[in-house]
Design a protein around this motif. Sequence first.
Motif, PDB file in Angstrom:
ATOM      1  N   LEU A  59       0.825  -1.215   0.000  1.00 16.41           N
ATOM      2  CA  LEU A  59       0.000   0.000   0.000  1.00 16.41           C
ATOM      3  C   LEU A  59       0.854   1.257   0.000  1.00 16.41           C
ATOM      4  N   ASP A  60       1.963   1.241   0.789  1.00 19.84           N
ATOM      5  CA  ASP A  60       2.846   2.409   0.856  1.00 19.84           C
ATOM      6  C   ASP A  60       3.607   2.618  -0.453  1.00 19.84           C
ATOM      7  N   ASP A  61       4.113   1.522  -1.014  1.00 20.06           N
ATOM      8  CA  ASP A  61       4.894   1.632  -2.255  1.00 20.06           C
ATOM      9  C   ASP A  61       4.050   2.199  -3.398  1.00 20.06           C
ATOM     10  N   ASN A  62       2.763   1.897  -3.383  1.00 24.75           N
ATOM     11  CA  ASN A  62       1.890   2.331  -4.474  1.00 24.75           C
ATOM     12  C   ASN A  62       0.994   3.507  -4.078  1.00 24.75           C
ATOM     13  N   ASN A  63       1.202   4.022  -2.847  1.00 23.42           N
ATOM     14  CA  ASN A  63       0.467   5.200  -2.377  1.00 23.42           C
ATOM     15  C   ASN A  63      -1.045   5.036  -2.586  1.00 23.42           C
ATOM     16  N   LEU A  64      -1.595   3.949  -2.050  1.00 24.33           N
ATOM     17  CA  LEU A  64      -2.981   3.584  -2.338  1.00 24.33           C
ATOM     18  C   LEU A  64      -3.986   4.086  -1.307  1.00 24.33           C
ATOM     19  N   ILE A  65      -3.544   4.370  -0.080  1.00 23.35           N
ATOM     20  CA  ILE A  65      -4.475   4.892   0.924  1.00 23.35           C
ATOM     21  C   ILE A  65      -4.699   6.378   0.659  1.00 23.35           C
ATOM     22  N   ILE A  66      -5.947   6.790   0.588  1.00 19.07           N
ATOM     23  CA  ILE A  66      -6.263   8.170   0.223  1.00 19.07           C
ATOM     24  C   ILE A  66      -5.687   9.145   1.253  1.00 19.07           C
ATOM     25  N   SER A  67      -5.278  10.305   0.771  1.00 20.17           N
ATOM     26  CA  SER A  67      -4.617  11.297   1.630  1.00 20.17           C
ATOM     27  C   SER A  67      -5.560  11.886   2.669  1.00 20.17           C
ATOM     28  N   GLU A  68      -6.866  11.790   2.437  1.00 23.98           N
ATOM     29  CA  GLU A  68      -7.836  12.332   3.397  1.00 23.98           C
ATOM     30  C   GLU A  68      -7.974  11.478   4.644  1.00 23.98           C
ATOM     31  N   GLN A  69      -7.481  10.233   4.592  1.00 28.60           N
ATOM     32  CA  GLN A  69      -7.593   9.317   5.739  1.00 28.60           C
ATOM     33  C   GLN A  69      -6.385   9.474   6.656  1.00 28.60           C
ATOM     34  N   PHE A  70      -6.621   9.920   7.889  1.00 28.10           N
ATOM     35  CA  PHE A  70      -5.549  10.107   8.862  1.00 28.10           C
ATOM     36  C   PHE A  70      -5.582   9.025   9.945  1.00 28.10           C
ATOM     37  N   GLY A  71      -6.554   8.123   9.889  1.00 25.46           N
ATOM     38  CA  GLY A  71      -6.656   7.083  10.912  1.00 25.46           C
ATOM     39  C   GLY A  71      -5.791   5.886  10.590  1.00 25.46           C
ATOM     40  N   PHE A  72      -5.123   5.336  11.597  1.00 28.04           N
ATOM     41  CA  PHE A  72      -4.299   4.134  11.461  1.00 28.04           C
ATOM     42  C   PHE A  72      -3.171   4.324  10.441  1.00 28.04           C
ATOM     43  N   GLN A  73      -2.677   5.551  10.343  1.00 25.41           N
ATOM     44  CA  GLN A  73      -1.621   5.858   9.400  1.00 25.41           C
ATOM     45  C   GLN A  73      -0.380   6.341  10.151  1.00 25.41           C
ATOM     46  N   LYS A  74       0.802   5.918   9.683  1.00 24.12           N
ATOM     47  CA  LYS A  74       2.046   6.324  10.316  1.00 24.12           C
ATOM     48  C   LYS A  74       2.230   7.832  10.216  1.00 24.12           C
ATOM     49  N   GLN A  75       2.675   8.433  11.308  1.00 23.31           N
ATOM     50  CA  GLN A  75       3.023   9.857  11.367  1.00 23.31           C
ATOM     51  C   GLN A  75       1.815  10.763  11.110  1.00 23.31           C
ATOM     52  N   LEU A  76       0.612  10.234  11.267  1.00 25.05           N
ATOM     53  CA  LEU A  76      -0.601  11.038  11.146  1.00 25.05           C
ATOM     54  C   LEU A  76      -1.438  10.832  12.404  1.00 25.05           C
ATOM     55  N   SER A  77      -2.131  11.884  12.832  1.00 23.20           N
ATOM     56  CA  SER A  77      -2.854  11.803  14.097  1.00 23.20           C
ATOM     57  C   SER A  77      -4.136  12.618  14.040  1.00 23.20           C
ATOM     58  N   THR A  78      -4.930  12.506  15.106  1.00 25.07           N
ATOM     59  CA  THR A  78      -6.149  13.294  15.235  1.00 25.07           C
ATOM     60  C   THR A  78      -5.839  14.784  15.219  1.00 25.07           C
ATOM     61  N   ASN A  79      -4.794  15.182  15.941  1.00 25.47           N
ATOM     62  CA  ASN A  79      -4.433  16.605  16.011  1.00 25.47           C
ATOM     63  C   ASN A  79      -4.069  17.167  14.641  1.00 25.47           C
ATOM     64  N   GLN A  80      -3.373  16.382  13.845  1.00 23.83           N
ATOM     65  CA  GLN A  80      -2.978  16.854  12.520  1.00 23.83           C
ATOM     66  C   GLN A  80      -4.198  17.038  11.609  1.00 23.83           C
ATOM     67  N   GLN A  81      -5.154  16.122  11.727  1.00 18.67           N
ATOM     68  CA  GLN A  81      -6.383  16.270  10.945  1.00 18.67           C
ATOM     69  C   GLN A  81      -7.167  17.498  11.400  1.00 18.67           C
ATOM     70  N   LEU A  82      -7.170  17.725  12.716  1.00 22.49           N
ATOM     71  CA  LEU A  82      -7.854  18.896  13.263  1.00 22.49           C
ATOM     72  C   LEU A  82      -7.209  20.184  12.773  1.00 22.49           C
ATOM     73  N   VAL A  83      -5.882  20.215  12.741  1.00 24.13           N
ATOM     74  CA  VAL A  83      -5.167  21.392  12.232  1.00 24.13           C
ATOM     75  C   VAL A  83      -5.503  21.618  10.756  1.00 24.13           C
ATOM     76  N   ARG A  84      -5.559  20.545   9.996  1.00 25.71           N
ATOM     77  CA  ARG A  84      -5.885  20.646   8.567  1.00 25.71           C
ATOM     78  C   ARG A  84      -7.270  21.267   8.361  1.00 25.71           C
ATOM     79  N   VAL A  85      -8.257  20.806   9.130  1.00 25.40           N
ATOM     80  CA  VAL A  85      -9.615  21.346   9.008  1.00 25.40           C
ATOM     81  C   VAL A  85      -9.653  22.801   9.464  1.00 25.40           C
TER      82      VAL A  85
END
Length: 222
Positions: free
Chosen positions: A56-82
């Motif tokens: 999945l990582d090599d082919n960049n298949l998980i959509i960029s809008e999904q921050f759950g269960f992703q490395k180096q992504l968190s609830t706070n980062q999604q909140l900052v984005r919104v």
Amino acid sequence: MQNCFLPNCWKTSVVVPIPKPNSDLSLPQNYRPISLLSCLCKVFESVLLRRLNQFLDDNNLIISEQFGFQKQLSTNQQLVRVTELIHDGFKKSETTGALFLDIAKAFDKIWHDGLSLKLMRLGVSAQLIKILSSYLTSRNFKVRVNNIISTPILSGCAQGSLISPTLLNIHVTDIPKTRSCHLAILADDTAVLNQHENPHTIITHLQHYVTRLQLWLTDWKN
């Protein structure tokens, strides 16, 4: 792994209901079902998950809008984005409208055949799909409350397993997108945002998106 097979004894779990904080504990929906799984199956899952995530990582298949269960992504980062999106709207004198959606029992509602189809469309190897199919099929669980255990119940992806969060992320890779709406997803929680100078236009765009999303959910049996 060569035989693409998991023994049935690895696919039986005991579910312990964990109460959600500050909720009415007389209602079943206010408990989170955490699965106690086979230790050997979890070892197998960790190997399987490493291979699946690598693909999945090599082919960049998980959509960029999904921050759950992703490395180096968190609830706070999604909140900052919104928050930044809303502030950008203020600068352009635009109003921001938002819909907040939560799919109830998202893990239990993942359609196995539909998930296999999505894996094929993403180009996952046939061997990995067969292993995941063996992992998902013929699963059952028992619920334990005060040392009393229920009879087995057929279910979908176990909440508490190592691989279920990644399978959920794969499930939402083709969630509808439109030019007029922005998505912010954290696991099974989704915020749909639209910006415009006219609030009525925002309502129209959000309603249009909800209609598309409803069709998508129906197609994939959610």
